[in-house]
Design an enzyme around this catalytic site. Sequence first.
Site, PDB file in Angstrom:
ATOM      1  CB  ALA A 153    -101.241 -64.243  -5.625  1.00 14.23           C
TER       2      ALA A 153
ATOM      3  N   GLY B 290     -99.456 -59.250  -5.340  1.00 15.51           N
ATOM      4  CA  GLY B 290     -99.862 -59.261  -6.751  1.00 15.51           C
ATOM      5  C   GLY B 290    -100.793 -58.115  -7.104  1.00 15.51           C
TER       6      GLY B 290
ATOM      7  CD  GLU C 172     -95.812 -58.669  -7.775  1.00 14.03           C
ATOM      8  OE1 GLU C 172     -96.716 -59.513  -7.552  1.00 14.03           O
ATOM      9  OE2 GLU C 172     -94.614 -58.976  -7.796  1.00 14.03           O
TER      10      GLU C 172
ATOM     11  CD  GLU D 109     -95.511 -60.185  -2.719  1.00 10.29           C
ATOM     12  OE1 GLU D 109     -95.035 -59.259  -2.019  1.00 10.29           O
ATOM     13  OE2 GLU D 109     -96.045 -59.996  -3.817  1.00 10.29           O
TER      14      GLU D 109
HETATM   15  C1  HXC Z   1    -106.695 -65.068  -0.167  1.00  9.09           C
HETATM   16  C2  HXC Z   1    -107.378 -63.294   1.093  1.00  9.09           C
HETATM   17  C3  HXC Z   1    -106.248 -62.546   0.700  1.00  9.09           C
HETATM   18  C4  HXC Z   1    -105.318 -63.173  -0.186  1.00  9.09           C
HETATM   19  C5  HXC Z   1    -107.424 -61.332   2.029  1.00  9.09           C
HETATM   20  N1  HXC Z   1    -108.087 -62.504   1.906  1.00  9.09           N
HETATM   21  N2  HXC Z   1    -106.299 -61.338   1.305  1.00  9.09           N
HETATM   22  N3  HXC Z   1    -107.599 -64.538   0.648  1.00  9.09           N
HETATM   23  N4  HXC Z   1    -105.584 -64.428  -0.580  1.00  9.09           N
HETATM   24  N5  HXC Z   1    -104.227 -62.545  -0.639  1.00  9.09           N
HETATM   25  C6  HXC Z   1    -109.353 -62.878   2.524  1.00  9.09           C
HETATM   26  C7  HXC Z   1    -109.186 -63.210   4.006  1.00  9.09           C
HETATM   27  O1  HXC Z   1    -108.734 -64.531   4.158  1.00  9.09           O
HETATM   28  C8  HXC Z   1    -110.599 -63.028   4.495  1.00  9.09           C
HETATM   29  O2  HXC Z   1    -111.361 -64.147   4.145  1.00  9.09           O
HETATM   30  C9  HXC Z   1    -111.091 -61.859   3.671  1.00  9.09           C
HETATM   31  O3  HXC Z   1    -110.252 -61.802   2.508  1.00  9.09           O
HETATM   32  C10 HXC Z   1    -110.973 -60.528   4.417  1.00  9.09           C
HETATM   33  O4  HXC Z   1    -109.644 -60.416   4.861  1.00  9.09           O
HETATM   34  P1  HXC Z   1    -109.267 -60.049   6.382  1.00  9.09           P
HETATM   35  O5  HXC Z   1    -107.865 -60.458   6.587  1.00  9.09           O
HETATM   36  O6  HXC Z   1    -110.294 -60.601   7.313  1.00  9.09           O
HETATM   37  O7  HXC Z   1    -109.404 -58.446   6.337  1.00  9.09           O
HETATM   38  P2  HXC Z   1    -108.611 -57.372   7.173  1.00  9.09           P
HETATM   39  O8  HXC Z   1    -108.474 -57.776   8.602  1.00  9.09           O
HETATM   40  O9  HXC Z   1    -109.263 -56.068   6.862  1.00  9.09           O
HETATM   41  O10 HXC Z   1    -107.117 -57.370   6.556  1.00  9.09           O
HETATM   42  C11 HXC Z   1    -106.912 -56.982   5.238  1.00  9.09           C
HETATM   43  C12 HXC Z   1    -105.482 -57.370   4.789  1.00  9.09           C
HETATM   44  C13 HXC Z   1    -105.242 -58.858   5.023  1.00  9.09           C
HETATM   45  C14 HXC Z   1    -104.449 -56.532   5.552  1.00  9.09           C
HETATM   46  C15 HXC Z   1    -105.387 -57.008   3.298  1.00  9.09           C
HETATM   47  O11 HXC Z   1    -106.315 -59.590   4.456  1.00  9.09           O
HETATM   48  C16 HXC Z   1    -103.981 -59.390   4.433  1.00  9.09           C
HETATM   49  O12 HXC Z   1    -102.886 -59.190   4.968  1.00  9.09           O
HETATM   50  N6  HXC Z   1    -104.090 -60.124   3.296  1.00  9.09           N
HETATM   51  C17 HXC Z   1    -102.954 -60.782   2.660  1.00  9.09           C
HETATM   52  C18 HXC Z   1    -102.089 -59.791   1.930  1.00  9.09           C
HETATM   53  C19 HXC Z   1    -100.901 -60.476   1.303  1.00  9.09           C
HETATM   54  O13 HXC Z   1    -100.067 -61.120   1.971  1.00  9.09           O
HETATM   55  N7  HXC Z   1    -100.781 -60.387  -0.042  1.00  9.09           N
HETATM   56  C20 HXC Z   1     -99.694 -60.994  -0.779  1.00  9.09           C
HETATM   57  C21 HXC Z   1    -100.117 -62.362  -1.261  1.00  9.09           C
HETATM   58  S1  HXC Z   1     -98.816 -63.233  -2.084  1.00  9.09           S
HETATM   59  P3  HXC Z   1    -112.323 -64.871   5.221  1.00  9.09           P
HETATM   60  O14 HXC Z   1    -112.871 -66.041   4.455  1.00  9.09           O
HETATM   61  O15 HXC Z   1    -111.463 -65.230   6.360  1.00  9.09           O
HETATM   62  O16 HXC Z   1    -113.352 -63.831   5.537  1.00  9.09           O
HETATM   63  C22 HXC Z   1     -98.798 -62.544  -3.606  1.00  9.09           C
HETATM   64  C23 HXC Z   1     -97.782 -63.118  -4.550  1.00  9.09           C
HETATM   65  C24 HXC Z   1     -97.908 -62.518  -5.912  1.00  9.09           C
HETATM   66  O17 HXC Z   1     -99.545 -61.684  -3.944  1.00  9.09           O
HETATM   67  C25 HXC Z   1     -97.345 -63.395  -6.949  1.00  9.09           C
HETATM   68  C26 HXC Z   1     -97.929 -63.052  -8.307  1.00  9.09           C
HETATM   69  C27 HXC Z   1     -97.639 -64.041  -9.364  1.00  9.09           C
END
Ligand code: HXC
Length: 258
Positions: free
Chosen positions: A65, A109, A112, A132
Amino acid sequence: MSESFVLVETRGRVGLLTLNRPKALNALNDQLMDELGAALLAFEANPDIGAVVITGSEKAFAAGADIGAMKDWSYMDVYGNEYITRNWETLKRIRKPVIAAVAGYALGGGCELAMMCDIIIAADTAKFGQPEIKLGVIPGAGGTQRLPRAVGKAKAMDLALTARMMGAEEAERAGLVSRVVAADKLMEEAMDAATIIASMSLPSVMMAKECVNRAFEGSLNEGLLFERRVFHSLFATEDQKEGMAAFTEKRKPDFKHR
Ligand code: HXC
């Protein structure tokens, strides 16, 4: 008009949906989920579609998400307005089979969303996780419920509590993924599987999906009874007559999906 975050294509009887927010690794925001829900409902209503494939990019199916959107929300934003979660149930309502073709990250997400599909076909580059916990929250769209059903409690706890990622091979061994293929063969393999499914009689495909899903609810006896009744009901379809006649006449069936 704003950019489209879901690309919609039709290939024969297969509907293909490509998540298309590459700069944010397909982070799932309300616009993307609304578009995905609308496209799925359109395929569901289209009699010429027999199966759906959802995919992302080479780097990410979806990295979860949208954290940027969520970071300042209050409890009443998420509970009261159902931000982010409002369209998640649409996929559950789709009775036609949906295949997730996953390459790269399927996190939070994104994992999921893949688990809400009926079959996950993974590229060898796929990485699954529920990170998360690192954000001070927990999975909110089925991660704590569907993941243990798919991979068992120990591995689900491991992933949800440590936030570590699981590669494609591990995901296949654990039962989350039905097949792992070379990354450059992912779309071919997923589209071939969807094309095969879409060539079958649609009523029997939809009922098979409904029956398998029943295996996760209620008792074994209730599930077996449900399956038996559904099996009986398929003898009311033209496709059952055609399928069995074609077998005995040693020819390919010509299903009419009724
Ligand atoms: C918003 C995101 C994002 C996310 C990545 N980006 N994941 N933006 N929400 N979930 C964006 C980064 O900010 C970045 O933008 C660009 O995508 C590239 O990401 P990087 O981090 O620079 O890439 P990399 O170093 O290759 O790392 C990849 C990654 C990392 C390991 C996937 O991005 C990461 O850990 N993302 C978050 C994963 C996460 O925590 N997901 C769970 C979210 S909570 P910029 O603008 O800086 O280039 C969730 C709750 C679900 O999902 C509930 C459902 C109802």
